[in-house]
Write a protein that holds these residues in place. Structure first.
Motif, PDB file in Angstrom:
ATOM      1  N   LEU A 186       0.721  -1.239  -0.020  1.00  0.00           N
ATOM      2  CA  LEU A 186      -0.115   0.019   0.058  1.00  0.00           C
ATOM      3  C   LEU A 186       0.847   1.353  -0.067  1.00  0.00           C
ATOM      4  CD1 LEU A 186      -2.866  -0.953   2.677  1.00  0.00           C
ATOM      5  CD2 LEU A 186      -2.909  -1.037   0.088  1.00  0.00           C
ATOM      6  N   GLU A 190       1.087   4.418  -2.826  1.00  0.00           N
ATOM      7  CA  GLU A 190       0.897   5.548  -2.141  1.00  0.00           C
ATOM      8  C   GLU A 190       2.007   6.590  -2.713  1.00  0.00           C
ATOM      9  OE1 GLU A 190      -1.349   5.428   1.955  1.00  0.00           O
ATOM     10  OE2 GLU A 190       0.548   6.356   2.032  1.00  0.00           O
ATOM     11  N   ILE A 381      -6.483   1.206   0.452  1.00  0.00           N
ATOM     12  CA  ILE A 381      -6.113   2.677   0.701  1.00  0.00           C
ATOM     13  C   ILE A 381      -7.085   3.394   1.521  1.00  0.00           C
ATOM     14  CG2 ILE A 381      -5.544   4.914  -0.666  1.00  0.00           C
ATOM     15  CD1 ILE A 381      -3.347   3.205  -0.730  1.00  0.00           C
ATOM     16  N   THR A 384      -6.397   2.628   5.099  1.00  0.00           N
ATOM     17  CA  THR A 384      -5.026   3.345   5.545  1.00  0.00           C
ATOM     18  C   THR A 384      -5.508   4.773   5.725  1.00  0.00           C
ATOM     19  OG1 THR A 384      -4.271   3.714   3.422  1.00  0.00           O
ATOM     20  CG2 THR A 384      -3.408   1.874   4.528  1.00  0.00           C
ATOM     21  N   TYR A 385      -6.461   5.447   4.868  1.00  0.00           N
ATOM     22  CA  TYR A 385      -6.893   6.490   5.090  1.00  0.00           C
ATOM     23  C   TYR A 385      -7.562   6.678   6.418  1.00  0.00           C
ATOM     24  CZ  TYR A 385      -9.603  10.902   4.517  1.00  0.00           C
ATOM     25  OH  TYR A 385     -10.186  12.246   4.909  1.00  0.00           O
TER      26      TYR A 385
END
Lengths: 420, 345
Positions: A186, A190, A381, A384-385
């Motif tokens: 990830l 990113e 993602i 992770t945000y």
């Protein structure tokens, strides 16, 4: 009366948050489209190998026995003229075999001149500040100890400095341990979005690419005029970007100046890293926001982009607080909310346009890099945000708490290395 | 059905649908199909002879690295079409020959007028007649000479010397010495006698300077100027300049520093030791000598008698479009980023 006032304030806050989020969504789309459709700018690559000022490479190292030899060996293979090259591995109070390894390497390479720092303040900027008196090059290039610069990388990073307006040059960071686990994968995608799309688009649009403090170079005279490294800053790279912008210098981003790095492999380390970045960025924001807005040498769009970059880490806490504010409003004034159909439409619009700005940015980057299959990981993602929302908010709280306690010094969490 | 059950069922349905959406991600996570690090090559952009090198490798696999060339000299007569790759010791063609595949000569290559070719590699010299068209590239270990109106779509490279006649067009040139013979023209920009200058702040007084440069905000060796600037005749500058407007350098100036203009940059018969960069047109007038790289935002125009770089100090000239007029020399590389390098007819 008091409740009405609070409700009014909360409403104002929510409207402000929505406006900020919409601005960032527009920014994501603009950058993505600019990356795809705008032609490239100055071809500084044409100057590589032809313009060679003297260069000093600084490699700060704190307990880097696992990786320090790798970066030095990579620099040894560099095609850059060794008579114009000085490499200073900055051994920053290491307690492992780092000193021994770099000393034994330096014995056989005249261009490698280690600097051993036995005491002093911790952190990368403090180490580099102490090493500056040894620097002889006109251009200072920075690498972290886990980086593996390729053969022609130094030439690519140095070339833009022949443009007298360029004070900082930033290259692209590419993880080489991306396949290790889900987190590294990830982080890898990113990074793709951040560099291949975001930085490159800002460069093409003539905005403010960010100097990342590694895989980058600084004009030494500009650094000295700006007052050198500030060892009180956690994000010395952001701080330097804005200090040099204030003095009229520009930042160049060279997308083809790619360099391998090691991304963190555990969630705990990621948490520490993100917290450090967020606190450093917020610290830089508090210092530079007003100066940036008053800078007469910057164009309108440069200022807008500079501000959006500077305040970016305040957006997660803003959103986080907005959640609570919405819940509060729902409890005390449910009549203010639209009917269910309105909520559904809002959610649909948000999820089809707003929320996907970042994803489009990453998708375009992966497509440009020829890594289409990685797009499958994009839904993660979102996770992770949400995690970063909490972590960045926590960083803000810590920063405020430090300020309240009058604690100016912030502890530098070193990123661990994983190379086997 | 109780409301509680309804909520449970709806929740379950939503989770199930979410899981379906996540399936590709979960599969990619558990069984990665695209997890290799991005390949990095920092050298590609500076390897001007990359096409020739790759072709040499490829041709080696076709013919064998040390291919024995049976025919020491191949001659192709006028009007012929050759649709196979050619490997020869020497090659000479008549006019109007069409070489549909690549050509590699171990010694010299001489093409007649109006030939068409795909790509040409010569271990000796390569001499292309007038009106030739090359679809891709030309490379020679010794010199390359392009006749009048010859067009090479991608690049012309040589380890020694390139000569271009008027009307030649290409996109990239690389050689220790690049010379051209085109029509001589006056510079395409009128240099004004007065310019507008303005200051937002002034930090340094101008005492003792023989030239009239408004300065503000000096940063070590770099001076930033707002507005247009003319460096008058015989100006002697020993630092770098960033001009946020147009920059005009009159005849006889001697500049030791890098120059940048946000608008046009015009150099009239002067000497510059340093790079020239601008966001507009970059015009180097007749007789100028530049020991540094040049980069123009749009047009780069090189006048008669211009000398850029030295054979032992190669430099690069790049712009969206590069026009070469009169007779001049560039030691290094000329690159038209989006359009063409053209020798003035």
């Amino acid at each position: 009366m008091t409740l009405e006032l609070i409700v009014l304030l909360v409403k104002g806050y929510l409207i402000f948050t929505v406006v900020v989020l919409v601005i960032y969504v527009v920014r994501h789309y603009t950058l993505t489209l600019a990356r795809v459709f705008l032609p490239s700018r100055e071809a500084y690559q044409d100057w590589a190998c032809m313009a060679t000022p003297t260069v000093t490479v600084l490699v700060p190292m704190h307990n880097e026995e696992r990786v320090c030899l790798g970066v030095l060996q990579s620099l040894e293979r560099s095609s850059f003229d060794k008579t114009k090259l000085q490499v200073i591995p900055v051994n920053d109070r290491s307690t492992d075999r780092t000193a021994k390894i770099i000393d034994s390497f330096a014995k056989y390479h005249a261009w490698c001149q280690p600097f051993h720092r036995k005491e002093g303040k911790g952190g990368k900027p403090a180490a580099m500040k102490d090493a500056m008196p040894l620097v002889t090059g006109e251009v200072v290039i920075l690498f972290d100890a886990d980086y593996l610069p390729g053969v022609g990388l130094l030439d690519s990073l140095v070339a833009p400095f022949m443009d007298p307006e360029i004070g900082l040059v930033m290259g692209r960071v590419v993880p080489h341990n991306g396949s290790r686990n889900l987190l590294t994968r990830l982080l890898e995608i990113e990074r793709s979005g951040g560099y291949q799309t975001n930085q490159q688009a800002r460069w093409r649009l003539g905005l403010v690419p960010q100097f990342g403090g590694t895989v980058g170079g600084i004009r030494r005279s500009a650094l000295e005029t700006a007052g050198g490294w500030d060892d009180g800053m956690l994000a010395e790279d952001t701080d330097l970007t804005y200090r040099l912008l204030a003095l009229g210098w520009k930042v160049a981003y060279i997308n083809r100046a790619e360099c391998y790095e090691e991304v963190v492999e555990t969630w705990i380390d990621r948490r520490k890293q993100l917290r450090r970045w967020a606190m450093g960025h917020m610290q830089a924001c508090m210092r530079h926001l007003w100066i940036l807005l008053r800078n007469p040498d910057l164009g309108r769009w440069e200022k807008i982009d500079g501000v959006l970059l500077l305040v970016v880490y305040f957006v997660p806490p803003l959103t986080f607080i907005a959640w609570f504010a919405s819940a509060f409003l729902l409890m005390v004034r449910p009549d203010l909310f639209p009917p269910a159909i309105g909520v559904m439409l809002g959610v649909i619009v948000f999820f089809s346009i707003g929320n996907f700005g970042t994803f489009y940015e990453i998708s375009v980057a992966l497509a440009l890099d020829g890594l289409g299959k990685r797009q499958r990981l994009l839904p993660f993602i979102g996770g992770t945000y949400v995690a970063s929302l909490f972590l960045v908010s926590e960083a803000l709280l810590r920063l405020i708490w430090n300020r309240i306690r009058g604690k100016s010094h912030i502890v530098w969490d070193k990123t661990p290395r994983y190379r086997r | 059905m109780t409301p509680f059950m309804s909520v449970i069922m709806l929740g379950g349905l939503a989770c199930g649908m979410g899981l379906i959406l996540l399936m590709p991600a979960i599969f990619e996570w558990l069984r990665p199909k695209d997890a290799q690090p991005i390949a990095i090559d920092n050298t590609w952009s500076r390897n001007d002879t990359v096409f020739a090198q790759n072709f040499r490798r490829l041709a080696g696999s076709w013919w064998g690295i040390s291919a024995h060339v049976n025919s020491p000299h191949v001659g192709i007569s006028a009007g012929q079409i050759v649709d196979t790759p050619v490997l020869a010791q020497n090659l000479t063609t008549g006019p109007d020959v069409w070489l549909k595949k690549e050509v590699w000569t171990r010694e010299n290559l001489i093409l007649g007028s109006n030939n068409q070719a795909r790509a040409l590699l010569s271990d000796g010299f390569a001499d292309l007649g007038s009106g030739c068209a090359v679809e891709r590239w030309v490379h020679a270990e010794q010199s390359v000479s392009l006749g009048q109106d010859t067009v090479v779509n991608a690049r012309v490279t040589s380890c020694e010397h390139i000569h271009l006649e008027r009307g030649c067009q290409t996109q990239l040139l690389y050689a220790p010495t690049i010379e051209w013979s085109g029509q001589s023209l006056p510079i395409p920009i009128d240099v004004p006698s007065h310019v507008r200058r303005w200051f937002r702040r002034r930090k340094i007084s101008e005492a003792g300077r023989s030239w009239d440069v408004p300065r503000f905000g000096t940063l070590d060796e770099t001076v930033f100027v707002n507005g247009d600037l003319i460096l008058d005749n015989e100006a002697d500058v020993d630092f770098s300049l960033v001009v946020r407007g147009n920059l005009y350098i009159r005849k006889g100036a001697l500049i030791a520093g890098n120059l940048k203009a946000h608008g046009d940059l015009v150099v009239e018969n002067s000497a510059v030791i340093g790079s020239l960069t601008c966001k507009g047109r970059l015009v180097v007038g007749a007789g100028s000598s530049i020991q540094g790289c040049l980069m123009g935002g749009s047009l780069v125009w090189l006048g008669d008698g211009v000398i850029i770089g030295r054979p032992d100090f190669l430099q690069a000239v790049s712009g969206q479009c590069v026009i070469l007029t009169g007779k001049g020399v560039v030691h290094g590389r000329i690159h038209a980023v989006t359009k063409l390098i053209e020798v003035q007819r």
